[in-house]
Design a protein around this motif. Sequence first.
Motif, short mmCIF file in Angstrom:
data_model
loop_
_atom_site.label_atom_id
_atom_site.label_comp_id
_atom_site.label_asym_id
_atom_site.label_seq_id
_atom_site.Cartn_x
_atom_site.Cartn_y
_atom_site.Cartn_z
N THR A 5 0.82 -1.20 0.00
CA THR A 5 0.00 0.00 0.00
C THR A 5 0.86 1.26 0.00
N LEU A 6 0.44 2.20 -0.82
CA LEU A 6 1.08 3.51 -0.92
C LEU A 6 0.15 4.53 -0.29
N TYR A 7 0.74 5.54 0.33
CA TYR A 7 -0.06 6.58 0.99
C TYR A 7 0.36 7.97 0.53
N LEU A 8 -0.57 8.89 0.66
CA LEU A 8 -0.25 10.31 0.47
C LEU A 8 -0.96 11.08 1.58
N GLN A 9 -0.19 11.57 2.53
CA GLN A 9 -0.74 12.40 3.59
C GLN A 9 -0.73 13.84 3.10
N MET A 10 -1.89 14.45 3.08
CA MET A 10 -2.02 15.81 2.57
C MET A 10 -2.49 16.72 3.71
N ASN A 11 -1.65 17.64 4.09
CA ASN A 11 -1.96 18.61 5.13
C ASN A 11 -1.99 20.01 4.54
N GLY A 12 -2.63 20.92 5.23
CA GLY A 12 -2.68 22.29 4.74
C GLY A 12 -3.27 22.41 3.35
N LEU A 13 -4.34 21.68 3.11
CA LEU A 13 -4.91 21.65 1.76
C LEU A 13 -5.39 23.02 1.32
N LYS A 14 -5.18 23.29 0.03
CA LYS A 14 -5.59 24.54 -0.58
C LYS A 14 -6.63 24.26 -1.65
N ILE A 15 -7.37 25.29 -2.01
CA ILE A 15 -8.40 25.13 -3.03
C ILE A 15 -7.79 24.61 -4.32
#
Length: 124
Positions: free
Chosen positions: A77-87
């Motif tokens: 499994t591969l992951y992508l943690q996305m923080n501080g998302l922008k429009i």
Amino acid sequence: QVQLVESGGGSVQAGGSLRLSCAASEYIYSSACMGWFRQGPGKEREGVAGITTDGRTRYADSVKGRFTISQDNAKNTLYLQMNGLKIEDTATYYCAAENPCYEPRLNRWGFSYWGRGTQVTVSS
């Protein structure tokens, strides 16, 4: 034939976080690269983050410091943690894999296997 299935997309307010997952149908991590790409409305597909089997990573400038790519080899499994998302992060996010591959890459032409994508929508 390797199959990749993304999950974890959704709707979130700006500044929020999401974690995307990509499950591979079989072990592909020996001498392999994996990556996350995205395609927004009316835009070309662009590389977001890439990783090699030994954990070397590469990020697009637009997501450095906000997104983190990681992998769990035991779970394929591969992951992508996305923080501080922008429009402007709103897009369909795709997982991709290539084997053999020895450097993390963000060029979409460098990948043979693709998932169907998961939608991420960021609102104000």
